[in-house]
Scaffold this active site. Structure first.
Site, PDB file in Angstrom:
ATOM      1  N   HIS A 375      23.520  12.427 -34.919  1.00  0.00           N
ATOM      2  CA  HIS A 375      22.061  12.451 -35.000  1.00  0.00           C
ATOM      3  C   HIS A 375      21.640  12.509 -36.458  1.00  0.00           C
ATOM      4  O   HIS A 375      22.160  13.316 -37.228  1.00  0.00           O
ATOM      5  CB  HIS A 375      21.512  13.655 -34.250  1.00  0.00           C
ATOM      6  CG  HIS A 375      20.028  13.830 -34.379  1.00  0.00           C
ATOM      7  ND1 HIS A 375      19.445  14.959 -34.923  1.00  0.00           N
ATOM      8  CD2 HIS A 375      18.997  13.001 -34.063  1.00  0.00           C
ATOM      9  CE1 HIS A 375      18.132  14.835 -34.925  1.00  0.00           C
ATOM     10  NE2 HIS A 375      17.831  13.654 -34.408  1.00  0.00           N
ATOM     11  N   SER A 376      20.717  11.625 -36.857  1.00  0.00           N
ATOM     12  CA  SER A 376      20.135  11.645 -38.199  1.00  0.00           C
ATOM     13  C   SER A 376      21.237  11.514 -39.252  1.00  0.00           C
ATOM     14  O   SER A 376      22.004  10.554 -39.239  1.00  0.00           O
ATOM     15  CB  SER A 376      19.320  12.928 -38.384  1.00  0.00           C
ATOM     16  OG  SER A 376      18.587  12.903 -39.578  1.00  0.00           O
ATOM     17  N   LEU A 377      21.353  12.476 -40.155  1.00  0.00           N
ATOM     18  CA  LEU A 377      22.372  12.414 -41.193  1.00  0.00           C
ATOM     19  C   LEU A 377      23.772  12.435 -40.616  1.00  0.00           C
ATOM     20  O   LEU A 377      24.706  11.858 -41.192  1.00  0.00           O
ATOM     21  CB  LEU A 377      22.186  13.579 -42.173  1.00  0.00           C
ATOM     22  CG  LEU A 377      23.156  13.646 -43.356  1.00  0.00           C
ATOM     23  CD1 LEU A 377      23.039  12.412 -44.230  1.00  0.00           C
ATOM     24  CD2 LEU A 377      22.913  14.907 -44.178  1.00  0.00           C
TER      25      LEU A 377
END
Length: 794
Positions: A375-377
């Site tokens: 998720h995300s980074l």
């Protein structure tokens, strides 16, 4: 009994003394006398009791259920185990009554171990404080309680003993007094009340009625309203590691990655029961296990000291906002730091490998595949790790320092040896014709090799080899500096000295030459003939190797496309794929401010819409269907009106031409006309005959609109939508996902469509509870196992 007065199991405090008093209205009722009469053969009631022995006893032992305590900042809550886990705990408890040894029972999909003697529940795959476990039979609920809470086991045993006597003798209104001053009265089997002394009530209560307000007591879990979770199948078909993004919290409720993954796992289990029910009933599938990977605590722990260093330079103003920034947003900058980026990737890789080995130990029969999700980074971290994995055993052994000196040094004297080592002997004549040796080959770019007629695959192999050879020469010359702390193997074992180099030096160099940038771009066609990480000044990171080859990589709300672009990568070669992972899905919410697309970097000359993720109930959301229907209707109306007006205008604006006379009267005149005039007259006659039909159609527009758009056009719309979906899905987008589509967009909720900005942050954190996302993962995983998704009945 209050929480403060509960005595933990195993305490050295003496057991409470219970006074039993008969509160029946009949004078002279005696418990002891009843017992004496039962044992006296000459008493008149002895015959009656013996006669009653033939009747089955009314008392039945209570069925216990096991609970565990979940501690939060505000209050503790008791949650039940599933029926399967509770039964396993009860069987182990009964079999260990005469044993002093500790008994460990694996529960909740073997993610938690329960130590029965200690009455504690321990997490297996992550760090978590142990929680208390109880064998529960009696429950209570006060005025302020929303659910029934279990009594301690000692207190429950006392209640059960008194209940057994009351049922057996059929004598109720019994009063139990405890040393703490608490009193329990058994009025009848369905009415049992627990009274607390005034000293245990809260001080602000002044009314006598409030001070003496009792608790409601229930016996057995079947008499209370509690939701018992469904058990999980024992067999695991697939394993998914989930890596979080920036910060310690993963959603708007500031929950950890462990809690969010628990929700995602629960959603997937529910979807298996509804969308794969036939396969479950036939025992063809089990479940998918999701395990969280936490790297934030390692970065911000005492080992790095980064929090203390940042705190010294943080301004004192707006302290809460600055604390939030230091704890979350700075992770993005840490990943671009040569020091902390290495810490992050090492932590993620070591945590994943450790979890994988532990899972295999606890599931030795597991033969399924393994996937990763970020998720995300976290998705960017996984992207860089997967980009820098090695496929061949030779390369993996080289990274671990176990290859021969010939492969380590990469020193070859002739072009023929180099090509033979890479399996490219068929191109020897081309290089001989151009009089290319190793020195001149090092000066060639990819375009030069392309002009020589070398195919793409051999070009990449040659360029990769020459790049590594050049780095080896720079390393031996002292021009390459290795990061400190990377001169030891992962397993701590010593490697033999080769070619006069020290053990540590060889291993560290092999790690460094395997990757030379934050992303190894040697697989991408970027239009320049050198490693992009060196060209753009990216930090040199030594990427560790995973112990398995992932089947699929799922990215949630991912900024991968943006990071690749700012690193200088303009496009991704359509033939590129991860070395060890053949499937890649970029999943995002349309309002996610952090998410970026991947497909435009592969196919830049064609504007392709992302694939719309179906709703888990098998349709589009209603507001999207209505929006598309209105758009289609307005477009059709516009086209029909313009077309009809154009036809009417053309019919009115044409110059009138005399109609042909009847044949009987004008045969001679008709013969005198030219062929063009005859045809024009026929055409005019046709137009004149069509005018009444034209106006008839104009008047029937409302009826046609109602029929097409509000009654009978739904089936046609569904068929058209499915055809468009199949057509979009059949578009080939490179090899990053095996030729399939990469970008998948979720459907926004109706309330989210009113204001995109209001739900922007929420949309970036919605994936953990998204059933549509979980269903897409399950569909991809089980399609590879030959299990087809079923559409549940509405």
């Amino acid at each position: 009994m209050s929480q403060g007065s509960e005595t933990p199991r195993g305490s050295t405090q003496p057991a409470p003394v219970i006074a039993v008093e008969d509160l029946s209205d009949a004078p002279g009722a005696r418990t002891a006398a009843a017992t004496d009469e039962a044992t006296s053969p000459s008493s008149s009631s002895s015959f009656e009791l013996v006669d009653m022995d033939a009747v089955p006893p009314l008392y039945e032992p209570v069925q216990p259920h096991w609970f565990y305590c979940r501690r939060t900042d505000t209050k503790d809550s008791w949650l039940p185990f599933s029926m399967e886990d509770s039964q396993k705990l009860e069987e182990a408890y009964l079999s260990s009554l005469r044993s002093v040894k500790e008994v460990v029972v694996a529960t909740e999909g073997e993610r938690y171990d329960v130590k029965l003697k200690e009455r504690r529940r321990y997490a297996v795959y992550w760090e978590q404080a142990p929680s208390e476990v109880r064998r529960c039979t009696w429950f209570y609920k006060g005025d302020k309680d929303t659910r029934y809470l279990p009594y301690p086991e000692d207190f429950s045993d006392s209640l059960e003993e008194a209940y057994m006597i009351a049922v057996t003798l059929d004598e109720w209104k019994r009063k139990l007094e405890f040393p703490t001053g608490e009193t329990v009265i058994l009025h009848n089997p369905k009415l049992i009340m627990h009274y607390q002394p005034i000293t245990l009530q809260e001080e602000w209560m002044s009314s006598p009625s409030e001070q003496t307000r009792p608790r409601t007591v229930k016996r057995g879990i079947e008499n209370i309203s509690v939701e018992i979770p469904d058990g999980e199948p024992e067999s695991v078909d697939h394993l998914v590691f989930m890596v979080h993004g920036i910060g310690p919290a993963c959603d708007l409720r500031f929950r950890s990655i462990i809690q969010c993954v628990n929700d995602f796992r629960s959603a997937s289990l529910s979807l298996l029961n509804t969308h794969f029910k036939k396969a479950q009933d036939e025992k063809r599938i089990g479940r998918v296990e999701f395990l969280p990977v936490n790297w934030h605590s390692a970065l911000h722990g005492d080992a790095t000291g980064v929090d203390e260093d940042i705190q010294r330079i943080t301004l004192p103003s707006i302290s809460r906002l600055r604390h939030f920034t230091n704890d979350t947003l700075l992770d993005l900058f840490f990943y671009n730091s040569p020091t902390y980026c290495q810490t992050i990737v090492d932590t993620v890789a070591s945590e994943v490998n450790q979890l994988y080995r532990l899972f295999r130990q606890r599931h030795p029969q597991f033969t399924g595949g393994v996937s990763v999700a970020g998720h995300s980074l976290g998705s960017l971290i996984l992207f860089d790790l997967l980009t820098n994995q090695r496929t061949s055993l030779v390369e993996k052994d080289a990274i671990r320092g176990k290859t021969s000196g010939d492969m380590v040094t990469l020193e070859y004297k002739t072009m023929k040896e180099v090509l033979q080592r890479m399996g490219l002997e068929e191109h020897i004549d081309v290089f001989k014709k151009e009089q290319l040796d190793l020195e001149s080959l090092a000066l060639c770019s990819e375009n030069d090799l392309k002009e020589l007629g070398i195919p793409l695959g051999p070009r990449k192999k040659i360029l990769s080899f020459m790049r590594r050879r050049t780095m080896l020469q720079e390393y031996k010359a002292g021009n390459t500096h290795l990061a400190p702390g990377l001169h030891a193997s992962r397993d701590g074992e010593d490697f033999p000295v080769e070619d006069g180099q020290g053990t540590d030096g060889n291993y560290a160099f092999l790690r460094s030459v395997s990757t030379t940038g934050a992303v190894d771009y040697e697989y991408f066609d970027v239009g320049i003939g050198q490693n992009l990480g060196i060209a753009t000044g990216q930090v040199s990171i030594n990427y560790p190797q995973l112990d398995f080859e992932p089947q699929t990589f799922f990215a949630f709300g991912s900024p991968i496309g943006m990071f690749l672009t700012v690193r200088g990568l303009k496009r991704i070669d359509p033939s590129y794929s991860f070395p060890t992972c053949k499937s890649f899905y970029n999943i995002y919410h349309p309002f996610d401010p952090v998410a970026y697309r991947i497909e435009p970097m592969i196919v830049s000359d064609v504007d392709i819409e992302p694939m719309l993720i179906p709703h888990h109930k098998g349709r589009k959301r209603m507001h999207l269907e209505l929006k598309e229907s209105l758009t289609r209707m307005s477009a059709d109306l516009k086209n029909n009106v313009l077309g009809s007006l154009r036809t009417a205008w053309q019919s009115f604006s044409r110059l009138p031409i005399a109609a042909l006379p009847p044949v009987a009267e004008g045969e001679a005149d008709a013969a005198a006309l030219s062929p063009q005039q005859v045809e024009a007259g026929k055409d005019t006659a046709k137009r004149t005959e069509c005018k009444p039909d034209f106006w008839k159609k104009i008047l029937e527009w409302p009826k046609v609109i109602n029929l097409n758009y509000f009654q009978g056009a739904k089936v046609e719309e569904v068929e058209t939508a499915s055809e468009e979906q199949k057509e979009q899905q059949n578009i080939k987008i490179g090899m990053l996902n095996g030729g399939r589509r990469i970008d998948y967009v979720l459907q926004e909720k109706p309330i989210e469509s009113f204001n995109e900005y209001l739900f922007a942050i929420q949309s970036h954190l919605c994936y953990w509870e998204s059933e549509d996302t979980a269903l897409l993962l399950l569909k991809e995983i089980y399609e590879k196992l030959g299990v087809v998704l079923e559409q549940p009945q509405q």
